[in-house]
Design a protein around this motif. Sequence first.
Motif, mmCIF file in Angstrom:
data_model
loop_
_atom_site.group_PDB
_atom_site.id
_atom_site.type_symbol
_atom_site.label_atom_id
_atom_site.label_comp_id
_atom_site.label_asym_id
_atom_site.label_seq_id
_atom_site.Cartn_x
_atom_site.Cartn_y
_atom_site.Cartn_z
ATOM 1 N N GLU A 60 -39.689 -3.340 -24.899
ATOM 2 C CA GLU A 60 -38.523 -2.255 -24.033
ATOM 3 C C GLU A 60 -37.608 -1.969 -24.573
ATOM 4 O O GLU A 60 -36.727 -3.260 -24.704
ATOM 5 C CB GLU A 60 -39.123 -1.460 -23.069
ATOM 6 C CG GLU A 60 -39.738 -1.353 -22.339
ATOM 7 C CD GLU A 60 -40.314 -0.136 -22.609
ATOM 8 O OE1 GLU A 60 -39.933 0.973 -22.567
ATOM 9 O OE2 GLU A 60 -42.124 -0.126 -21.592
ATOM 10 N N LEU A 61 -37.536 -1.070 -25.911
ATOM 11 C CA LEU A 61 -35.881 -0.710 -26.349
ATOM 12 C C LEU A 61 -35.031 -1.233 -26.296
ATOM 13 O O LEU A 61 -33.748 -1.896 -26.755
ATOM 14 C CB LEU A 61 -36.213 0.213 -27.679
ATOM 15 C CG LEU A 61 -35.444 0.529 -28.473
ATOM 16 C CD1 LEU A 61 -35.528 -0.713 -29.726
ATOM 17 C CD2 LEU A 61 -34.982 1.583 -29.722
ATOM 18 N N MET A 198 -36.453 -8.047 -36.596
ATOM 19 C CA MET A 198 -38.119 -8.434 -36.450
ATOM 20 C C MET A 198 -38.669 -7.922 -34.532
ATOM 21 O O MET A 198 -39.219 -7.085 -34.655
ATOM 22 C CB MET A 198 -38.793 -9.227 -36.650
ATOM 23 C CG MET A 198 -38.731 -10.039 -37.919
ATOM 24 S SD MET A 198 -39.942 -8.723 -39.358
ATOM 25 C CE MET A 198 -41.112 -9.033 -38.520
ATOM 26 N N ALA A 199 -37.860 -7.535 -33.814
ATOM 27 C CA ALA A 199 -37.981 -7.155 -32.866
ATOM 28 C C ALA A 199 -37.379 -6.135 -32.400
ATOM 29 O O ALA A 199 -38.261 -5.763 -31.780
ATOM 30 C CB ALA A 199 -36.614 -7.967 -31.429
ATOM 31 N N ILE A 200 -36.400 -5.494 -32.996
ATOM 32 C CA ILE A 200 -36.177 -3.874 -33.144
ATOM 33 C C ILE A 200 -37.233 -3.418 -33.550
ATOM 34 O O ILE A 200 -37.486 -2.430 -32.894
ATOM 35 C CB ILE A 200 -34.936 -3.997 -33.499
ATOM 36 C CG1 ILE A 200 -33.533 -5.128 -32.555
ATOM 37 C CG2 ILE A 200 -34.276 -3.044 -33.846
ATOM 38 C CD1 ILE A 200 -32.184 -4.844 -33.047
ATOM 39 N N ASN A 201 -37.304 -4.152 -34.724
ATOM 40 C CA ASN A 201 -38.484 -3.143 -35.050
ATOM 41 C C ASN A 201 -39.857 -3.105 -35.140
ATOM 42 O O ASN A 201 -40.644 -2.047 -34.858
ATOM 43 C CB ASN A 201 -39.004 -3.910 -36.537
ATOM 44 C CG ASN A 201 -39.245 -3.319 -37.631
ATOM 45 O OD1 ASN A 201 -39.633 -1.914 -38.169
ATOM 46 N ND2 ASN A 201 -41.209 -3.413 -37.749
ATOM 47 N N ASN A 202 -40.838 -4.243 -34.181
ATOM 48 C CA ASN A 202 -42.239 -3.932 -33.356
ATOM 49 C C ASN A 202 -41.417 -3.267 -32.082
ATOM 50 O O ASN A 202 -42.331 -2.395 -31.180
ATOM 51 C CB ASN A 202 -41.795 -5.484 -32.892
ATOM 52 C CG ASN A 202 -42.164 -5.936 -33.719
ATOM 53 O OD1 ASN A 202 -42.893 -5.893 -34.652
ATOM 54 N ND2 ASN A 202 -42.463 -7.835 -33.663
ATOM 55 N N ALA A 203 -39.891 -2.926 -31.252
ATOM 56 C CA ALA A 203 -40.265 -2.295 -30.184
ATOM 57 C C ALA A 203 -40.020 -0.906 -30.895
ATOM 58 O O ALA A 203 -40.631 0.205 -29.916
ATOM 59 C CB ALA A 203 -38.879 -2.966 -29.602
ATOM 60 N N GLN A 204 -39.439 -0.504 -31.451
ATOM 61 C CA GLN A 204 -39.482 0.832 -31.922
ATOM 62 C C GLN A 204 -40.659 1.309 -31.892
ATOM 63 O O GLN A 204 -41.089 2.911 -32.255
ATOM 64 C CB GLN A 204 -38.079 0.793 -33.405
ATOM 65 C CG GLN A 204 -36.754 0.496 -33.319
ATOM 66 C CD GLN A 204 -35.998 0.785 -35.039
ATOM 67 O OE1 GLN A 204 -36.822 0.548 -35.510
ATOM 68 N NE2 GLN A 204 -34.873 1.277 -34.903
ATOM 69 N N LEU A 205 -41.280 0.359 -33.152
ATOM 70 C CA LEU A 205 -43.032 0.958 -33.763
ATOM 71 C C LEU A 205 -44.033 1.001 -31.524
ATOM 72 O O LEU A 205 -44.217 1.896 -31.651
ATOM 73 C CB LEU A 205 -43.949 0.043 -34.555
ATOM 74 C CG LEU A 205 -43.412 -0.555 -35.553
ATOM 75 C CD1 LEU A 205 -44.024 -1.630 -36.504
ATOM 76 C CD2 LEU A 205 -42.942 0.678 -36.450
#
Length: 578
Positions: A60-61, A198-205
């Motif tokens: 969750e972002l 990377m974690a933020i990008n995955n959370a945004q996706l």
Amino acid sequence: YHIPYSSLSFVGFLTLCLAIALQPLRHLVQSLADRYFYREPYNYHHTLQQASRIITSTIELKPLLQSIISVIVNTMKAEWGCLFLRDEGNGDFQPEAFEASMEKCLPPPALSDNCATVKALRQGRNLLVREEIERFSEREEDKRVGDELGKLGCDLALPLSVKGQPVGLLLIGPKLSGDPYFQQDLDLLSIVSNQAAMAINNAQLYREVVQIKEYNENILRDMQGGVIAVDAKQHITVFNRAAESITGLRGDDVVGKKVDVLGPDLAKPLVLALNLDRLYFHCERTLSNTKNDALPIMFSTSLLRDAQGRDSGAIMVFSDLSQIKKLEQERNRAERLASVGRLAADLAHEIKTPLVAIKTFAELLPEKFTDAEFQKNFLKVATKEIDRIDSLVSQLCNLARHPPLQCESLDLHSLLEEVLTLLSGQIDGQGIQLVKDYAEYLPSLQGDRDQLKQLFLNLIENGLENMPQGGRLTISTLFENERLENGKYLEVKISDTGSGISSKNLRRIFDPFFTTKEKGTGLGLSICHRIVSDHKGFIEVENNKDGPGVTATVRLPLLPDLLEEDLDAIDSDSQQST
């Protein structure tokens, strides 16, 4: 013992002065204590593992952003830290997560995409250290960066990038101890910031996927039409609210189960799509719901494919036609009532004409009863006019009668050839040039052979009658394999080179008893219109644009073959394969 009032005032004043004088000393002591107590070293590898575990523990972002900034501030023992994300709308960076070790610290404002700090990070600089910039750099751009970081009270700025594209940035305030950030700190922050990006990008996706899923679910839930989707193994994956309302089935009871639970009316088109690539577009059929009500529906099917183009399932969209059918019935009833008057007047006129001739001879019969010539003419006229009335009544019955279609698989070209064979004598006798422009391929047509034969016989006869002195008759066929409003259809055009029809008369050619011919009854094209309508098709007549004459165009939809036959073929294939 009594202390004078003036002495008390002096003592109070002296106490106040000491308190004011000692306030900076208290802050100094507190600062020295902070520097001493916050210099506790950290284990580099242990801290990195802990940070990685915390960062990767949530998708969750919002919680993720707060976890990232908390880890960094607590590990570095910084006064504050703030994580910014890029606003896709205007490109600015908005503060999304803030952590402070001191109450006096406030979140920094948003950073413009054009500010010096953001520009420097976008140009590929992996780290901005304010102390180094202020002490060692003479570049004008770096001076502006140092000034901005100073105004923000920030010691470090790091980009958060994925594949060279910035997703955010990280600002970190001074250490509570007052120490500078050492190389070990900077190395740790660089690794953590890369993992965080990377974690933020995955959370945004993930958030986008969730939003898209919710958006699609909202669309499906609010759609007026029913939607059913199945996967490649024929398990139901989607059954929206409208499908529940139309069928009477509950989505919770059918989702995840085999498509057979829907019953043959809905299951068979989906099975045909998956097994034979047989698709249907705006087809009508009757659905039996849970209340055993006969429900008219219109449906279309389509295949679902994955990224590699392989079939991954099928989808059906259908709608309830009950209200539309009721409106059509009411409209047809009103049209029939309106046409009764016109039909009665036209019929009276058509029957009255031969009756007048018979009546005239009948009135002369007493005077000329013995006249052999009169008897001969009377017999001839009476027989002719009675035959005319009989033919008129027969055609009127054909027009009014709607016999059920006896559908079978037909080869349209063969059917046209049969009609042309019947009319070959008239074609040769009039010196008509016959042109056949047939399509190379026509699929089989589901239709009533006798009625379609009558349809093309009437249309071709009309074309021949329009060219009594000879001309050219062109018959062309076409297969339209496009997803139009009416799906796939076969088209037949019959063109002549006669005198044409006036625009005024074109509007009435399908009206019963309307004719421009001396011997016509005006029922031929009305019967043609009825036959085409019964086959769910369309007919139009128009003057040729590139020369004299008229073209009649008939479009007949490819009515779906019997689904049971297709399923028998599937079962047969599966049995042979086993």
